[in-house]
Design an enzyme around this catalytic site. Structure first.
Site, PDB file in Angstrom:
ATOM      1  N   ASP A 194       0.862  -1.192   0.000  1.00 49.93           N
ATOM      2  CA  ASP A 194       0.000   0.000   0.000  1.00 49.93           C
ATOM      3  C   ASP A 194       0.893   1.235   0.000  1.00 49.93           C
ATOM      4  OD1 ASP A 194      -3.241   0.285   0.830  1.00 49.93           O
ATOM      5  OD2 ASP A 194      -2.033   2.103   1.067  1.00 49.93           O
ATOM      6  N   ASN A 196      -5.161  -3.974  -7.147  1.00 45.44           N
ATOM      7  CA  ASN A 196      -6.411  -3.395  -6.663  1.00 45.44           C
ATOM      8  C   ASN A 196      -6.285  -1.928  -6.260  1.00 45.44           C
ATOM      9  OD1 ASN A 196      -9.015  -3.462  -4.939  1.00 45.44           O
ATOM     10  ND2 ASN A 196      -7.394  -3.078  -3.436  1.00 45.44           N
ATOM     11  N   TYR A 222     -11.858   8.626 -13.956  1.00 45.88           N
ATOM     12  CA  TYR A 222     -12.083   7.338 -13.280  1.00 45.88           C
ATOM     13  C   TYR A 222     -12.698   6.333 -14.258  1.00 45.88           C
ATOM     14  CZ  TYR A 222     -13.390   4.092  -9.540  1.00 45.88           C
ATOM     15  OH  TYR A 222     -13.507   2.971  -8.739  1.00 45.88           O
ATOM     16  N   LYS A 230     -10.975   2.816 -15.645  1.00 50.87           N
ATOM     17  CA  LYS A 230     -11.547   1.490 -15.394  1.00 50.87           C
ATOM     18  C   LYS A 230     -11.916   0.775 -16.701  1.00 50.87           C
ATOM     19  CE  LYS A 230     -11.082   1.572 -10.912  1.00 50.87           C
ATOM     20  NZ  LYS A 230     -10.091   0.702 -10.257  1.00 50.87           N
TER      21      LYS A 230
HETATM   22  P1  NAD Z   1      -9.910   2.361  -0.302  1.00 54.81           P
HETATM   23  O1  NAD Z   1      -9.632   3.806  -0.442  1.00 54.81           O
HETATM   24  O2  NAD Z   1     -10.500   1.834   0.960  1.00 54.81           O
HETATM   25  O3  NAD Z   1      -8.590   1.500  -0.611  1.00 54.81           O
HETATM   26  C1  NAD Z   1      -7.658   1.843  -1.595  1.00 54.81           C
HETATM   27  C2  NAD Z   1      -6.265   1.586  -1.065  1.00 54.81           C
HETATM   28  O4  NAD Z   1      -5.351   1.845  -2.135  1.00 54.81           O
HETATM   29  C3  NAD Z   1      -5.875   2.477   0.102  1.00 54.81           C
HETATM   30  O5  NAD Z   1      -5.338   1.696   1.167  1.00 54.81           O
HETATM   31  C4  NAD Z   1      -4.828   3.405  -0.488  1.00 54.81           C
HETATM   32  O6  NAD Z   1      -3.819   3.815   0.443  1.00 54.81           O
HETATM   33  C5  NAD Z   1      -4.239   2.557  -1.598  1.00 54.81           C
HETATM   34  N1  NAD Z   1      -3.618   3.345  -2.661  1.00 54.81           N
HETATM   35  C6  NAD Z   1      -4.081   4.480  -3.226  1.00 54.81           C
HETATM   36  N2  NAD Z   1      -3.216   4.936  -4.135  1.00 54.81           N
HETATM   37  C7  NAD Z   1      -2.176   4.064  -4.160  1.00 54.81           C
HETATM   38  C8  NAD Z   1      -0.964   3.986  -4.893  1.00 54.81           C
HETATM   39  N3  NAD Z   1      -0.630   4.936  -5.783  1.00 54.81           N
HETATM   40  N4  NAD Z   1      -0.147   2.940  -4.666  1.00 54.81           N
HETATM   41  C9  NAD Z   1      -0.457   1.989  -3.748  1.00 54.81           C
HETATM   42  N5  NAD Z   1      -1.581   2.025  -3.015  1.00 54.81           N
HETATM   43  C10 NAD Z   1      -2.430   3.043  -3.215  1.00 54.81           C
HETATM   44  O7  NAD Z   1     -10.884   2.043  -1.518  1.00 54.81           O
HETATM   45  P2  NAD Z   1     -11.470   0.682  -2.113  1.00 54.81           P
HETATM   46  O8  NAD Z   1     -12.888   0.984  -2.420  1.00 54.81           O
HETATM   47  O9  NAD Z   1     -11.127  -0.490  -1.296  1.00 54.81           O
HETATM   48  O10 NAD Z   1     -10.696   0.645  -3.514  1.00 54.81           O
HETATM   49  C11 NAD Z   1     -10.021  -0.492  -3.990  1.00 54.81           C
HETATM   50  C12 NAD Z   1     -10.262  -0.600  -5.493  1.00 54.81           C
HETATM   51  O11 NAD Z   1     -11.657  -0.843  -5.719  1.00 54.81           O
HETATM   52  C13 NAD Z   1      -9.934   0.643  -6.291  1.00 54.81           C
HETATM   53  O12 NAD Z   1      -9.282   0.273  -7.494  1.00 54.81           O
HETATM   54  C14 NAD Z   1     -11.291   1.244  -6.613  1.00 54.81           C
HETATM   55  O13 NAD Z   1     -11.267   2.022  -7.786  1.00 54.81           O
HETATM   56  C15 NAD Z   1     -12.100  -0.012  -6.766  1.00 54.81           C
HETATM   57  N6  NAD Z   1     -13.544   0.119  -6.664  1.00 54.81           N
HETATM   58  C16 NAD Z   1     -14.121   0.601  -5.527  1.00 54.81           C
HETATM   59  C17 NAD Z   1     -15.486   0.702  -5.466  1.00 54.81           C
HETATM   60  C18 NAD Z   1     -16.200   1.229  -4.240  1.00 54.81           C
HETATM   61  O14 NAD Z   1     -17.405   1.536  -4.326  1.00 54.81           O
HETATM   62  N7  NAD Z   1     -15.544   1.332  -3.113  1.00 54.81           N
HETATM   63  C19 NAD Z   1     -16.285   0.311  -6.564  1.00 54.81           C
HETATM   64  C20 NAD Z   1     -15.655  -0.196  -7.702  1.00 54.81           C
HETATM   65  C21 NAD Z   1     -14.273  -0.291  -7.737  1.00 54.81           C
END
Ligand code: NAD
Length: 261
Positions: A43, A96, A168, A172
């Protein structure tokens, strides 16, 4: 959250999870470890990665915490080296890590108003980050010669347009294109590459949204609720396991029915 008995086929597999310090990444790291995998939790936030690794160890699993920025090539190289140094190999990866505009303090804006910096940072993390991770993961798996499995996090935003989220959405859609292309390039080498397309999930990313926006989102979900990180993790575990042995190039929605109406 329980791994089923058959999930123990992850035993001793070395798996890397990016964005593993929070949300979907943390839930997936925990479930993979519960299924017997040794997990490298990477992370941008080392403290968040360390917290996940400690949760895994407290539950009797094997985990390593790594600081990495997936948008930076040297950082990604270091992350893969760190995983292989600790575990001796890399069997699977969950790419992710991702951000939305809210995570970088940017406003939801239409294209004409969106600053270049917003576009560039979201593309760098969500799209270039996945490409960079795959570049070094695939090279490592190819070198090992035993195949492997990769899962990338796309989104339902990879399937439809969303006003005020052009960067975004483009990132994706791009992740799904990268997933299909990598699947074709490495199928004969027994490396499977798939993507998950979550709908709205309760994580740090969505807690930035106003209560009013969340109510409007939930109203459009046929199941009338957001998903949990643990529900996405189940699909990630399955795709990384041998039970998905004939799956490659797929982008699977897990969205409470949001995109089928
Ligand atoms: P989150 O913010 O809880 O987790 C994301 C994590 O990624 C965080 O711990 C952050 O520190 C880390 N991160 C951010 N930029 C980074 C980088 N440059 N290098 C390494 N780590 C990095 O959010 P989440 O919802 O768990 O997101 C995870 C994935 O799921 C993302 O790709 C997001 O686009 C995708 N997603 C989320 C949702 C939703 O509704 N939450 C829906 C569809 C897709």
């Amino acid at each position: 959250m329980q791994a089923h008995q058959q999930d123990k086929d992850m035993a001793d597999k070395a798996i890397l999870v990016t964005g593993g310090g929070s949300g979907i990444g943390r839930a997936s790291a925990l479930l993979l470890a519960q299924a017997g995998a040794r997990v490298a939790v990477a992370d941008q936030s080392l403290s968040a990665a360390t917290e996940t690794a400690m949760m895994i160890r407290d539950a009797g699993g094997d985990a390593l915490a790594l600081q990495a920025d997936v948008s930076d090539e040297h950082s990604v190289m270091h992350m893969i080296d760190g995983t292989v140094s600790a575990f001796g190999r890399l069997d699977g990866a969950f790419n992710n890590a991702g951000i939305g505009a809210g995570r970088i303090g940017a406003l939801p804006q239409n294209i004409a108003e969106m600053p270049m910096e917003t576009w560039s940072r979201i593309i760098a993390v969500n799209l270039t980050g996945v490409w960079l991770c795959m570049k070094y993961e695939l090279a490592q798996m190819q070198k090992q010669g035993h195949g492997g499995a990769i899962v990338n996090t796309a989104s339902i935003a990879g399937l439809t347009g969303i006003p005020t989220a052009s960067a975004y959405v483009a990132s994706k859609h791009g992740v799904l294109g990268l997933t299909k292309t990598a699947a074709l390039e490495y199928a004969a080498k027994h490396i499977r590459v798939n993507a998950v397309c979550p709908g709205y999930v309760e994580t740090g990313m969505t807690e930035d949204l106003s209560a009013q926006r969340i109510a409007a989102i939930v109203d459009k979900v046929p199941m009338k609720r957001m998903g949990t990180p643990a529900e996405i993790a189940q699909l990630v575990l399955w795709l990384l396991s041998e039970r998905a042995s004939y799956m490659t190039g797929a982008g699977l929605t897990v969205d409470g029915g949001t995109t089928v109406g």
